[in-house]
Design an enzyme around this catalytic site. Sequence first.
Site, short mmCIF file in Angstrom:
data_model
loop_
_atom_site.label_atom_id
_atom_site.label_comp_id
_atom_site.label_asym_id
_atom_site.label_seq_id
_atom_site.Cartn_x
_atom_site.Cartn_y
_atom_site.Cartn_z
N GLU A 80 55.75 47.80 43.36
CA GLU A 80 55.82 47.36 44.59
C GLU A 80 56.63 45.67 44.16
O GLU A 80 57.19 44.78 45.50
CB GLU A 80 54.29 46.47 44.79
CG GLU A 80 52.87 47.23 44.96
CD GLU A 80 52.44 47.92 44.02
OE1 GLU A 80 52.31 47.89 42.68
OE2 GLU A 80 51.49 48.26 44.24
N PHE A 119 36.25 45.23 42.95
CA PHE A 119 37.14 45.77 42.55
C PHE A 119 38.87 45.56 43.00
O PHE A 119 39.15 45.66 43.94
CB PHE A 119 37.15 47.44 42.62
CG PHE A 119 38.38 48.21 41.97
CD1 PHE A 119 38.86 48.12 40.68
CD2 PHE A 119 39.59 48.80 42.89
CE1 PHE A 119 39.71 49.13 40.05
CE2 PHE A 119 40.45 50.17 42.09
CZ PHE A 119 40.55 50.16 41.00
N GLN A 120 39.94 45.11 42.38
CA GLN A 120 40.89 45.14 43.07
C GLN A 120 40.87 43.68 43.44
O GLN A 120 41.67 43.63 44.61
CB GLN A 120 41.40 46.14 43.59
CG GLN A 120 42.20 47.46 42.62
CD GLN A 120 42.77 47.86 43.25
OE1 GLN A 120 42.86 48.22 44.48
NE2 GLN A 120 43.81 49.29 42.27
N LYS A 139 40.05 44.63 54.17
CA LYS A 139 39.88 46.42 54.60
C LYS A 139 38.89 46.63 56.12
O LYS A 139 39.74 47.09 56.69
CB LYS A 139 39.51 46.99 53.60
CG LYS A 139 38.93 48.30 53.46
CD LYS A 139 38.60 49.61 52.96
CE LYS A 139 39.38 50.78 52.67
NZ LYS A 139 39.34 51.90 51.80
N MET A 185 73.97 37.05 28.52
CA MET A 185 74.30 35.23 28.88
C MET A 185 73.19 34.66 27.30
O MET A 185 73.67 33.53 27.47
CB MET A 185 73.20 35.33 30.31
CG MET A 185 73.26 33.58 30.72
SD MET A 185 75.08 33.10 30.85
CE MET A 185 75.59 33.79 31.80
#
Lengths: 584, 185
Positions: free
Chosen positions: A51, A113-114, A163, A485
């Site tokens: 993502e 969940f999630q 949802k 760096m």
Amino acid sequence: MKETLTGAQALIRALEHENVEVMFGLPGGCILPAYDPLIESKIRHILVRHEQGAGHMAEGYAHVTGRPGVAMVTSGPAATNLVTPLCDAYMDSIPMVGITGQVPTAAIGTDAFQECDTVGITRSITKHNELVMSAQDLPMVVRQAFHIATTGRPGPTLIDIPKDVLQNEMTWYWPSDDEVLDSLPGYRPNVKGHTKMIKEAARLILAARQPILYVGGGVLKARAAAVLRELAELTQIPVVTTLMARGAFPDSHPLCLGMPGMHGTATAITAMQKSDLLIALGSRFDDRVTGKVSAFAPDAKIIHVDIDPAEQGKVRRPDVPIVGDCRLVIEEMLKAIKELLQSGEQQADVGPWRSRVSGWREQFPLAYDQSEPGAALKPQFCLEKLRDGAPEGTIVVSGVGQHQMWTSQYWNFEEPYTWVNSGGLGTMGFAVPAAIGAKVGRPDKTVWAVDGDGCFQMTAQELVTASLERIPVKIGILNNSYLGMVRQWQEMFYDERYSEVNLSGTLPDFVKWAESMGCVGIRVEDPQEAEAAIDKANSINDRPVVVDFRVAEDEKVFPMVPAGKSNDDILLHHSQNARREFLK
Amino acid sequence: MSGNNPYGQDSQHHVLSVLVQNRPGVLARVSALFARRGYNIFSLAVAPTEQADYSRITIVVDLASAPLEQMTKQLFKLIDVVRISELDPRHSVERELIMVTVKATAEQRGQIVELTNIFEGKILSVGVDAITVSLDGSPSNIDDFMTALNQYGIVESQRTGLVALPKLDRAATASAAKSPKGKAS
């Protein structure tokens, strides 16, 4: 005629109404309903491998097109993976709209969940965000999100959609401009600068003997490159372009002094230090530009043009603050200057200043030591070859670190919107996905990403996306087997005590990795091979190419103003130390 | 307790009256902004206004942590913030409410009731060995009240934080004071 749609259908139709042509994303549980109507939509969806890649692709797309990039992902871990690109876009004022799925409204707050508090997590890194609680609200929320992302100081917005909101039915409508404005009574960006202030600025500009145009990313956001050039040429005032503004003024122009700041050119840095008037246009006095603030341009008066009032006086108090869109303000400034000149006012002679600046430019060009025969490639040499071999109008993208500074220094930026990088947040791993997004936005242009081996390993998997979607980007890895760096700082400021910076000279095999992702992989170890490899890469247009330049591990970026030091304490390339007195 | 007084010994406090759209999360946005930018809030009071779409947040800010100008400009950037008024104490009316439970023996009860009456406070609840009183007034008035009650032993207290509105200019109309328009950024 009332038309009933599901929230998901309304979302996709709203995106179509916003003229979204492409979106970057990855489906999952809670956002699933939105992916169904996408099948019938004319919107192109690019399926990413992570993502974060979707977010940076949306940014790269926005950078080069000026249009908002759209990334759509699911809830929970997908939303948190989008956090880095949102923050990156916020720091660099990139218009972007993030869409995240959320657990059903009834489950919010239950640690489902999630589930994660996406609007809470992204509150301080978005210009605005919204949790949509009713399908009926979706068209308005989408319009608001695009309006806010693209107007005023651009930035990322996020729409979090449970949802069930995607599944519920709504009656379709499309809000008018007035309805959107009425719904946002607290949002009225001021684009037109204050006339009196603009006149005052014009007087200061004509009176200045040692002026500098300090140009920042706001000039690109305002699409003000053409009027900037007119202003510089009319007044003969030298121009510095910050890291975010490279390309806003042509590097080949005699008035261009290049980039200021920590790794800017000695000329740009010193000219700002010695100037009596800094005309800051869409720049924000970033710490990487000012060095120690109390010692920055001590004798300069400040004209500060910025669309964000909060930038005025945040770091340095301006003598003339002008809140407005850079293009509109510069246009008015030009008018005011011309009026003053026509009324008989004379501009102070900037001739002596220009010759002083030219003297610095002759004495302090960018410098590096060419590699000895048989020794490792120099990264700067690779960049010169890449630059010279690149077709006209090539877009160059970079990650963050030494390679980014070298790219900004050694590339010749002639046109706006040909430079894409992560400035404010300094996001390693930005280059590969941002280059893919840039190529999607400008398929007519060659897109080269110059990356480091550290950066590349953070997001390289998106090259699978590029191969499958036939997005032929070119990646040049300046591979020094180090977090370069960090290594430079440890060498210079930590007594060469190297701590956790060596990545490995043997792993991964970048060529094999590139090939396994459907790209052409080329390794360059000798200066003699560079040109042919670059030519080959430029000739391939049906798939991504990765060139692994094995470069010297101990090369450092110069000039350098060490963190927290005054810009007067600039460290030069060793070959120029003897001439240091000229900078006084 | 004088440290609680925005205009007492410490003049580093300033009052912002912030008109916001009455939407979910708006208080979180404001407080998150203060936290993220390192601005200190001294007190904060929030409630809906006479217009259902708007809430007013009265914030007493600590100017030792950041310049007022930066605070207001950053607040303005929140989309839900409609208008910010910086309330100068000389040109505003201010109130705060306190509720205090004080230890009170039968003999002391009369004294506390008398003290509360002098301050024009109210008796809310009386127990066997304690009494709960309330007072609304200016912050310094409340400080003085607390000092006077201190000798009896304070069990618990809760201040609301300051709420304030601009003092009406004689020429100003009520509708002008109420209009949410006028934000420039």
